[in-house]
Write a protein that holds these residues in place. Structure first.
Motif, PDB file in Angstrom:
ATOM      1  N   GLY A  90      -5.862 -23.151  -0.356  1.00  0.00           N
ATOM      2  CA  GLY A  90      -6.481 -23.896   0.731  1.00  0.00           C
ATOM      3  C   GLY A  90      -6.228 -23.312   2.107  1.00  0.00           C
ATOM      4  N   THR A  91      -5.494 -22.200   2.203  1.00  0.00           N
ATOM      5  CA  THR A  91      -5.143 -21.639   3.502  1.00  0.00           C
ATOM      6  C   THR A  91      -6.334 -20.910   4.136  1.00  0.00           C
ATOM      7  N   THR A  92      -6.306 -20.832   5.468  1.00  0.00           N
ATOM      8  CA  THR A  92      -7.318 -20.102   6.235  1.00  0.00           C
ATOM      9  C   THR A  92      -6.622 -19.047   7.084  1.00  0.00           C
ATOM     10  N   MET A  93      -7.154 -17.849   7.056  1.00  0.00           N
ATOM     11  CA  MET A  93      -6.552 -16.727   7.770  1.00  0.00           C
ATOM     12  C   MET A  93      -6.842 -16.824   9.265  1.00  0.00           C
ATOM     13  N   PRO A  94      -5.805 -16.741  10.108  1.00  0.00           N
ATOM     14  CA  PRO A  94      -6.025 -16.786  11.559  1.00  0.00           C
ATOM     15  C   PRO A  94      -6.846 -15.588  12.036  1.00  0.00           C
ATOM     16  N   LEU A  95      -7.480 -15.751  13.192  1.00  0.00           N
ATOM     17  CA  LEU A  95      -8.332 -14.695  13.737  1.00  0.00           C
ATOM     18  C   LEU A  95      -7.532 -13.415  13.980  1.00  0.00           C
ATOM     19  N   ALA A  96      -6.329 -13.548  14.512  1.00  0.00           N
ATOM     20  CA  ALA A  96      -5.515 -12.356  14.788  1.00  0.00           C
ATOM     21  C   ALA A  96      -5.237 -11.581  13.508  1.00  0.00           C
TER      22      ALA A  96
ATOM     23  N   LEU B 125       0.831  -1.207   0.000  1.00  0.00           N
ATOM     24  CA  LEU B 125       0.000   0.000   0.000  1.00  0.00           C
ATOM     25  C   LEU B 125       0.866   1.257   0.000  1.00  0.00           C
ATOM     26  N   GLU B 126       1.874   1.257   0.850  1.00  0.00           N
ATOM     27  CA  GLU B 126       2.756   2.428   0.941  1.00  0.00           C
ATOM     28  C   GLU B 126       3.557   2.609  -0.342  1.00  0.00           C
ATOM     29  N   SER B 127       3.974   1.504  -0.950  1.00  0.00           N
ATOM     30  CA  SER B 127       4.725   1.573  -2.200  1.00  0.00           C
ATOM     31  C   SER B 127       3.879   2.166  -3.321  1.00  0.00           C
ATOM     32  N   GLN B 128       2.620   1.748  -3.393  1.00  0.00           N
ATOM     33  CA  GLN B 128       1.734   2.272  -4.431  1.00  0.00           C
ATOM     34  C   GLN B 128       1.459   3.764  -4.232  1.00  0.00           C
ATOM     35  N   ARG B 129       1.271   4.165  -3.000  1.00  0.00           N
ATOM     36  CA  ARG B 129       1.049   5.587  -2.739  1.00  0.00           C
ATOM     37  C   ARG B 129       2.289   6.404  -3.077  1.00  0.00           C
ATOM     38  N   ALA B 130       3.456   5.853  -2.835  1.00  0.00           N
ATOM     39  CA  ALA B 130       4.691   6.563  -3.168  1.00  0.00           C
ATOM     40  C   ALA B 130       4.822   6.772  -4.667  1.00  0.00           C
ATOM     41  N   LEU B 131       4.173   5.906  -5.447  1.00  0.00           N
ATOM     42  CA  LEU B 131       4.191   6.022  -6.907  1.00  0.00           C
ATOM     43  C   LEU B 131       3.073   6.934  -7.415  1.00  0.00           C
ATOM     44  N   GLY B 132       2.329   7.519  -6.500  1.00  0.00           N
ATOM     45  CA  GLY B 132       1.252   8.412  -6.898  1.00  0.00           C
ATOM     46  C   GLY B 132      -0.051   7.717  -7.207  1.00  0.00           C
ATOM     47  N   ARG B 133      -0.164   6.453  -6.822  1.00  0.00           N
ATOM     48  CA  ARG B 133      -1.379   5.697  -7.097  1.00  0.00           C
ATOM     49  C   ARG B 133      -2.284   5.657  -5.860  1.00  0.00           C
ATOM     50  N   ARG B 134      -3.539   5.317  -6.082  1.00  0.00           N
ATOM     51  CA  ARG B 134      -4.510   5.287  -4.996  1.00  0.00           C
ATOM     52  C   ARG B 134      -5.053   3.869  -4.814  1.00  0.00           C
ATOM     53  N   PRO B 135      -4.549   3.125  -3.832  1.00  0.00           N
ATOM     54  CA  PRO B 135      -5.119   1.802  -3.540  1.00  0.00           C
ATOM     55  C   PRO B 135      -6.568   1.949  -3.078  1.00  0.00           C
ATOM     56  N   ARG B 136      -7.457   1.186  -3.693  1.00  0.00           N
ATOM     57  CA  ARG B 136      -8.883   1.309  -3.386  1.00  0.00           C
ATOM     58  C   ARG B 136      -9.420   0.125  -2.597  1.00  0.00           C
ATOM     59  N   ALA B 137      -8.933  -1.062  -2.905  1.00  0.00           N
ATOM     60  CA  ALA B 137      -9.499  -2.243  -2.252  1.00  0.00           C
ATOM     61  C   ALA B 137      -8.495  -3.383  -2.295  1.00  0.00           C
ATOM     62  N   PHE B 138      -8.711  -4.328  -1.396  1.00  0.00           N
ATOM     63  CA  PHE B 138      -7.883  -5.531  -1.320  1.00  0.00           C
ATOM     64  C   PHE B 138      -8.809  -6.739  -1.352  1.00  0.00           C
ATOM     65  N   TYR B 139      -8.606  -7.628  -2.337  1.00  0.00           N
ATOM     66  CA  TYR B 139      -9.424  -8.827  -2.500  1.00  0.00           C
ATOM     67  C   TYR B 139      -8.743  -9.998  -1.799  1.00  0.00           C
ATOM     68  N   VAL B 140      -9.534 -10.741  -1.010  1.00  0.00           N
ATOM     69  CA  VAL B 140      -8.962 -11.865  -0.272  1.00  0.00           C
ATOM     70  C   VAL B 140     -10.033 -12.926  -0.026  1.00  0.00           C
ATOM     71  N   VAL B 141      -9.589 -14.186  -0.005  1.00  0.00           N
ATOM     72  CA  VAL B 141     -10.455 -15.319   0.371  1.00  0.00           C
ATOM     73  C   VAL B 141      -9.923 -15.835   1.708  1.00  0.00           C
ATOM     74  N   PRO B 142     -10.535 -15.421   2.830  1.00  0.00           N
ATOM     75  CA  PRO B 142      -9.952 -15.738   4.131  1.00  0.00           C
ATOM     76  C   PRO B 142     -10.073 -17.200   4.559  1.00  0.00           C
TER      77      PRO B 142
ATOM     78  N   GLU C 126     -14.214  -9.344   0.516  1.00  0.00           N
ATOM     79  CA  GLU C 126     -14.127 -10.665   1.146  1.00  0.00           C
ATOM     80  C   GLU C 126     -14.949 -11.671   0.353  1.00  0.00           C
ATOM     81  N   ASP C 127     -14.271 -12.691  -0.166  1.00  0.00           N
ATOM     82  CA  ASP C 127     -14.915 -13.748  -0.952  1.00  0.00           C
ATOM     83  C   ASP C 127     -14.709 -15.049  -0.193  1.00  0.00           C
ATOM     84  N   SER C 128     -15.781 -15.658   0.287  1.00  0.00           N
ATOM     85  CA  SER C 128     -15.608 -16.841   1.137  1.00  0.00           C
ATOM     86  C   SER C 128     -16.661 -17.904   0.846  1.00  0.00           C
ATOM     87  N   PRO C 129     -16.577 -18.557  -0.303  1.00  0.00           N
ATOM     88  CA  PRO C 129     -17.634 -19.487  -0.700  1.00  0.00           C
ATOM     89  C   PRO C 129     -17.574 -20.868  -0.059  1.00  0.00           C
TER      90      PRO C 129
END
Length: 444
Positions: free
Chosen positions: A204-210, A180-197, A228-231
């Motif tokens: 096949g990984t599952t994101m820990p609660l922390a 995110l910081e790298s993209q902003r340094a390039l003058g870009r605007r991060p809008r969203a982050f796609y993830v399957v938790p 958040e995509d979690s089918p």
């Protein structure tokens, strides 16, 4: 060129949109072609539910149950007829039932008007990306490896995708923050982050609660949304951690859902939960869901009322508790995952595993796992595997938007019986050992 085309307009692919020449959009076609070419091969490729849980007679029962529900709730025969035969509201007819189900199953408490019913989750992704990416400097970030559907949607919309590579243990929020910081340094605007938790496709990984809490905090600090995509949650057979949306207190999460894995794949019914407030130049406030519905009206107009009716009937039968309805299926999928992992252990005992440099992760549920192999797992290797050894898998390179995964394969365990899993892993083991001995096979 077919000889029948002797005159008229000829198109050059170079004059068409760049997406039609993008290898990403060809990956699934190649996989389907291989599957059709070798019908006797055992395929660990399809990420689809097991056919044994479906009965064609159920379709009519579900639709009738929904029709009865409409009548019992005071709708006239004319209104019931329109609910089935007419286009209906763009945002969907069954939003109240979906909202009730989300509340019961996932502790996601949102108003029905924050939901848009879509043609599968794929449309929900496309609508969200189209709405959020407004200018040439806007970028979408994804956890990589990632589902090819989000990569394809971004390519179709000419949206720049920034991949945040997952570690073997999963996503690092520190890596995401650096991106995110790298993209902003390039003058870009991060809008969203796609993830399957949960039990992600493909790893096949599952994101820990922390990590989930850290991700929500990061989204708030950096003013981005989380897609958040979690089918696979309600068919995993494993203990469920809270969704990002259920933990969301600041409207940072757009929850993308689907009934394809849990209820009825052929209905192609998904949804987006988009309860973010949107303010216009006149001081009026609506919801992001309203904006998604505007876009949908120019893409698919609406989601098939017949498909919505079938899904609604199933939700009514389960009293909104999809997890309860899927108990048998969840147990089956957990069993096939365990059987696959057990058979891998048998086929590659420690000595063989060390000699062949094969390793894999061990998801608790879901449809997918990842196997690291000592050779380049590309389309050519897949073709050899199907033709000479009768086993099909998916190259993990398909799921890395900016390259990677060249020595890993994805196995889907959901669609197979115990017998096919056992035989399929035997064939896969023979193939891996053969490839490991090829002069150009092993990693350098």
């Amino acid at each position: 060129m077919n000889g029948a085309f002797v005159s008229g307009a000829f198109l050059h692919r170079a004059d068409l949109h760049g997406s039609v020449s993008d290898p990403t959009l060809d990956t699934m076609n190649f996989l389907n072609e291989i599957t059709l070419r070798y019908p006797q091969a055992i395929s660990f490729a399809p990420g689809r539910p097991y056919d044994g849980f479906f009965d064609t007679g159920q379709i009519f029962e579900h639709i009738q149950r929904y029709l009865n529900h409409l009548s019992d709730n005071g709708n006239s025969p004319e209104s019931v007829r329109d609910a089935m035969f007419q286009y209906g509201p763009t945002a969907g007819r069954i939003r109240e039932l979906i909202a009730d189900s989300l509340r019961r199953d996932e502790n996601i408490d949102v108003p029905p008007d924050s939901i848009v019913v879509t043609v599968g989750c794929q449309e929900a992704m496309l609508l969200a990306v189209r709405a959020l990416i407004a200018g040439r400097d806007d970028v979408l970030l994804v956890a990589s490896p990632c589902y090819v559907g989000i990569t394809g949607a971004a390519r179709l919309l000419d949206v720049e995708l920034i991949a945040v590579e997952e570690q073997e243990s999963g996503l690092s929020t520190a890596d995401l923050e650096a991106a995110l910081e790298s993209q902003r340094a390039l003058g870009r605007r991060p809008r969203a982050f796609y993830v399957v938790p949960d039990h992600s496709n493909p790893s096949g990984t599952t994101m820990p609660l922390a990590t989930r809490h850290q991700l929500l905090d990061l989204a708030d600090r950096h003013d981005i949304l989380l897609l958040e995509d979690s089918p696979y949650r309600l068919v995993s057979g494993a203990p469920r951690l809270p969704t990002l949306k259920s933990l969301d207190r600041r409207h940072r999460v757009v929850h993308l859902g689907s009934f394809s894995k849990t209820l009825f794949p052929g209905a192609r019914v998904g949804y987006a939960v988009a309860d973010q407030p949107v303010h216009d130049a006149h001081g009026r406030t609506g919801l992001l869901a309203d904006e998604l519905a505007k876009i949908k009206s120019m893409v698919t107009v609406n989601t098939s009322p017949l498909s919505q009716a079938a899904v609604a009937g199933m939700l009514l039968a389960a009293e909104g508790q999809v997890a309860e309805l899927n108990k048998e299926a969840s147990a089956y999928y957990r069993g096939t995952m365990r059987s696959t992992l057990h058979r891998l252990e048998q086929r590659f005992p420690p000595g063989v595993r060390e000699a062949t440099r094969v390793r894999w992760n061990s998801p608790e549920g879901g449809f997918f796992l990842t196997v690291r192999v000592p050779f380049r797992a590309d389309n050519e290797a897949l073709a050899r595997s199907a033709q000479d050894f009768g086993v099909i898998w998916t190259p993990m390179s398909y799921f890395h938007p900016h390259g990677g995964g060249d020595h890993s394969i994805r196995l889907s365990t959901s669609y197979l019986t115990e017998h096919h899993i056992s035989e399929g892993i035997d064939r896969l083991g023979d193939f891996i050992e053969h490839e490991a001995q090829r002069p150009s096979g092993p990693e350098s």
